[in-house]
Design a protein around this motif. Structure first.
Motif, PDB file in Angstrom:
ATOM      1  N   LYS A 288       0.901  -1.190  -0.065  1.00  0.00           N
ATOM      2  CA  LYS A 288      -0.115  -0.038   0.177  1.00  0.00           C
ATOM      3  C   LYS A 288       0.642   1.293  -0.020  1.00  0.00           C
ATOM      4  N   ASN A 289       2.103   1.346   0.810  1.00  0.00           N
ATOM      5  CA  ASN A 289       2.871   2.420   0.975  1.00  0.00           C
ATOM      6  C   ASN A 289       4.336   1.784   0.499  1.00  0.00           C
ATOM      7  N   PRO A 290       4.639   1.618  -0.591  1.00  0.00           N
ATOM      8  CA  PRO A 290       6.146   1.251  -0.771  1.00  0.00           C
ATOM      9  C   PRO A 290       6.908   2.385  -0.411  1.00  0.00           C
ATOM     10  N   SER A 291       8.216   1.955   0.107  1.00  0.00           N
ATOM     11  CA  SER A 291       9.173   2.849   0.850  1.00  0.00           C
ATOM     12  C   SER A 291      10.147   3.246  -0.685  1.00  0.00           C
ATOM     13  N   LYS A 292       9.986   4.540  -0.875  1.00  0.00           N
ATOM     14  CA  LYS A 292      10.879   5.104  -1.841  1.00  0.00           C
ATOM     15  C   LYS A 292      12.351   5.288  -1.548  1.00  0.00           C
ATOM     16  N   ASN A 293      12.488   5.320  -0.242  1.00  0.00           N
ATOM     17  CA  ASN A 293      13.741   5.420   0.316  1.00  0.00           C
ATOM     18  C   ASN A 293      14.540   4.143   0.724  1.00  0.00           C
ATOM     19  N   THR A 294      13.969   3.204   0.326  1.00  0.00           N
ATOM     20  CA  THR A 294      14.982   1.753   0.401  1.00  0.00           C
ATOM     21  C   THR A 294      16.064   1.870  -0.390  1.00  0.00           C
ATOM     22  N   PRO A 295      17.104   1.291   0.269  1.00  0.00           N
ATOM     23  CA  PRO A 295      18.554   1.379  -0.585  1.00  0.00           C
ATOM     24  C   PRO A 295      18.552   0.390  -1.793  1.00  0.00           C
ATOM     25  N   LEU A 296      19.227   0.980  -2.687  1.00  0.00           N
ATOM     26  CA  LEU A 296      19.412   0.003  -3.920  1.00  0.00           C
ATOM     27  C   LEU A 296      19.937  -1.353  -3.760  1.00  0.00           C
ATOM     28  N   ASN A 297      19.196  -2.622  -3.863  1.00  0.00           N
ATOM     29  CA  ASN A 297      19.854  -3.919  -3.654  1.00  0.00           C
ATOM     30  C   ASN A 297      19.600  -4.558  -4.777  1.00  0.00           C
ATOM     31  N   ALA A 298      20.017  -5.936  -4.901  1.00  0.00           N
ATOM     32  CA  ALA A 298      19.689  -6.716  -5.569  1.00  0.00           C
ATOM     33  C   ALA A 298      18.097  -6.998  -5.987  1.00  0.00           C
ATOM     34  N   ARG A 299      17.172  -7.252  -5.064  1.00  0.00           N
ATOM     35  CA  ARG A 299      15.969  -7.198  -5.125  1.00  0.00           C
ATOM     36  C   ARG A 299      15.278  -5.915  -5.787  1.00  0.00           C
ATOM     37  N   LYS A 300      15.642  -4.721  -5.435  1.00  0.00           N
ATOM     38  CA  LYS A 300      15.212  -3.702  -6.095  1.00  0.00           C
ATOM     39  C   LYS A 300      15.372  -3.405  -7.423  1.00  0.00           C
ATOM     40  N   VAL A 301      16.658  -3.721  -7.710  1.00  0.00           N
ATOM     41  CA  VAL A 301      17.243  -3.778  -9.231  1.00  0.00           C
ATOM     42  C   VAL A 301      16.354  -4.716 -10.075  1.00  0.00           C
ATOM     43  N   HIS A 302      16.204  -5.744  -9.490  1.00  0.00           N
ATOM     44  CA  HIS A 302      15.576  -6.929 -10.294  1.00  0.00           C
ATOM     45  C   HIS A 302      14.037  -6.448 -10.336  1.00  0.00           C
ATOM     46  N   GLN A 303      13.345  -5.904  -9.660  1.00  0.00           N
ATOM     47  CA  GLN A 303      11.939  -5.472  -9.625  1.00  0.00           C
ATOM     48  C   GLN A 303      11.811  -4.118 -10.307  1.00  0.00           C
ATOM     49  N   ILE A 304      12.679  -3.253 -10.366  1.00  0.00           N
ATOM     50  CA  ILE A 304      12.756  -2.038 -11.509  1.00  0.00           C
ATOM     51  C   ILE A 304      12.863  -2.780 -12.831  1.00  0.00           C
ATOM     52  N   LEU A 305      13.887  -3.566 -13.150  1.00  0.00           N
ATOM     53  CA  LEU A 305      13.930  -4.112 -14.505  1.00  0.00           C
ATOM     54  C   LEU A 305      13.192  -4.864 -15.004  1.00  0.00           C
ATOM     55  N   ALA A 306      12.535  -5.775 -14.302  1.00  0.00           N
ATOM     56  CA  ALA A 306      11.415  -6.636 -14.540  1.00  0.00           C
ATOM     57  C   ALA A 306      10.329  -6.007 -15.575  1.00  0.00           C
ATOM     58  N   PRO A 307       9.659  -4.968 -15.248  1.00  0.00           N
ATOM     59  CA  PRO A 307       8.663  -4.438 -16.022  1.00  0.00           C
ATOM     60  C   PRO A 307       9.452  -3.861 -17.410  1.00  0.00           C
ATOM     61  N   ILE A 308      10.559  -3.314 -17.166  1.00  0.00           N
ATOM     62  CA  ILE A 308      11.139  -2.738 -18.430  1.00  0.00           C
ATOM     63  C   ILE A 308      11.628  -3.642 -19.453  1.00  0.00           C
ATOM     64  N   THR A 309      12.100  -4.583 -18.843  1.00  0.00           N
ATOM     65  CA  THR A 309      12.760  -5.560 -19.981  1.00  0.00           C
ATOM     66  C   THR A 309      11.768  -6.739 -20.324  1.00  0.00           C
ATOM     67  N   PHE A 310      10.626  -6.841 -19.876  1.00  0.00           N
ATOM     68  CA  PHE A 310      10.107  -8.102 -20.142  1.00  0.00           C
ATOM     69  C   PHE A 310       9.439  -8.057 -21.644  1.00  0.00           C
ATOM     70  N   LEU A 311       9.064  -6.925 -22.066  1.00  0.00           N
ATOM     71  CA  LEU A 311       8.562  -6.881 -23.722  1.00  0.00           C
ATOM     72  C   LEU A 311       9.746  -7.305 -24.568  1.00  0.00           C
ATOM     73  N   PRO A 312      10.915  -6.699 -24.599  1.00  0.00           N
ATOM     74  CA  PRO A 312      12.088  -6.765 -25.368  1.00  0.00           C
ATOM     75  C   PRO A 312      12.440  -8.290 -25.299  1.00  0.00           C
ATOM     76  N   LEU A 313      12.577  -9.021 -23.999  1.00  0.00           N
ATOM     77  CA  LEU A 313      13.046 -10.199 -23.879  1.00  0.00           C
ATOM     78  C   LEU A 313      11.978 -11.121 -24.388  1.00  0.00           C
ATOM     79  N   PHE A 314      10.820 -10.811 -24.245  1.00  0.00           N
ATOM     80  CA  PHE A 314       9.631 -11.671 -24.685  1.00  0.00           C
ATOM     81  C   PHE A 314       9.720 -11.829 -26.045  1.00  0.00           C
ATOM     82  N   LEU A 315       9.914 -10.628 -26.899  1.00  0.00           N
ATOM     83  CA  LEU A 315      10.052 -10.512 -28.165  1.00  0.00           C
ATOM     84  C   LEU A 315      11.337 -11.385 -28.704  1.00  0.00           C
ATOM     85  N   SER A 316      12.476 -11.179 -28.185  1.00  0.00           N
ATOM     86  CA  SER A 316      13.461 -11.913 -28.561  1.00  0.00           C
ATOM     87  C   SER A 316      13.393 -13.214 -28.415  1.00  0.00           C
TER      88      SER A 316
END
Length: 194
Positions: free
Chosen positions: A92-120
């Motif tokens: 409900k209230n995702p913290s925007k101040n959480t440190p950048l870690n593997a989980r956060k990078v993974h979650q940020i990239l997932a919606p960005i890369t899914f379409l090009p990766l699926f097409l490829s």
């Protein structure tokens, strides 16, 4: 409950597909960047293309390799997107101040890369199976390869597209493998032995 099942499947398949997907992404990137920007000879570049397509297994296994690697990537994309969507609905209230870690990078990239990766992945599968097993017309085969390689972006854009999609997949693989807990278990075991 459904989120837990997707997460379990996602975590179980990740270590299995890691090496083939990493090899495919890395060799596809090196092939294109090498040929376009680094003056890599066709003979040397073909070694990377051979690894990218799984030709080292022998010609009859190439379509099976491409199919399995492509389906592995598609399975990771679909289960991963489902988990991201369900996780976002829970928060409900995702913290925007959480440190950048593997989980956060993974979650940020997932919606960005899914379409090009699926097409490829899907065009790579259809291209290889179409040529090897179904003998599709060359015009359709060329279209699939153009989509797979991002040729519609032009020579410079295609190279950038392949670099970004390759780096995106490699980053997703590394951050995702970190999230499986494989390394934490080994670190804990080493700490106990010390």
């Amino acid at each position: 409950m459904q989120n837990l099942q997707f997460r379990k499947f996602h975590r179980k398949i990740a270590p299995i597909v890691f090496i083939p997907l990493f090899l495919t992404a890395f060799t596809g990137m090196v092939y294109r960047l090498g040929r376009t920007w680094m003056g890599l000879s066709e003979e040397k570049a073909d070694i990377f293309l051979m690894i990218h397509q799984g030709e080292f297994l022998g010609k009859p296994l190439v379509p099976i390799y491409v199919l399995l690697v492509g389906l592995g990537l598609i399975a990771m994309i679909l289960t991963g997107l489902t988990m991201v969507r369900l996780a976002q609905q829970k928060r409900k209230n995702p913290s925007k101040n959480t440190p950048l870690n593997a989980r956060k990078v993974h979650q940020i990239l997932a919606p960005i890369t899914f379409l090009p990766l699926f097409l490829s992945a899907s065009t790579g599968i259809f291209y290889r199976l179409g040529n090897s097993w179904f003998h599709i017309p060359s015009e359709f085969s060329k279209l699939l390869l153009r989509i797979h390689q991002g040729t519609y972006f032009g020579p410079f854009g295609r190279t950038i597209y392949i670099a970004l999609i390759g780096l995106g997949l490699i980053t997703m693989l590394i951050t995702g493998l970190n999230l499986t807990g494989i390394f934490r278990k080994k670190r804990a075991k080493v700490s106990e032995e010390s």
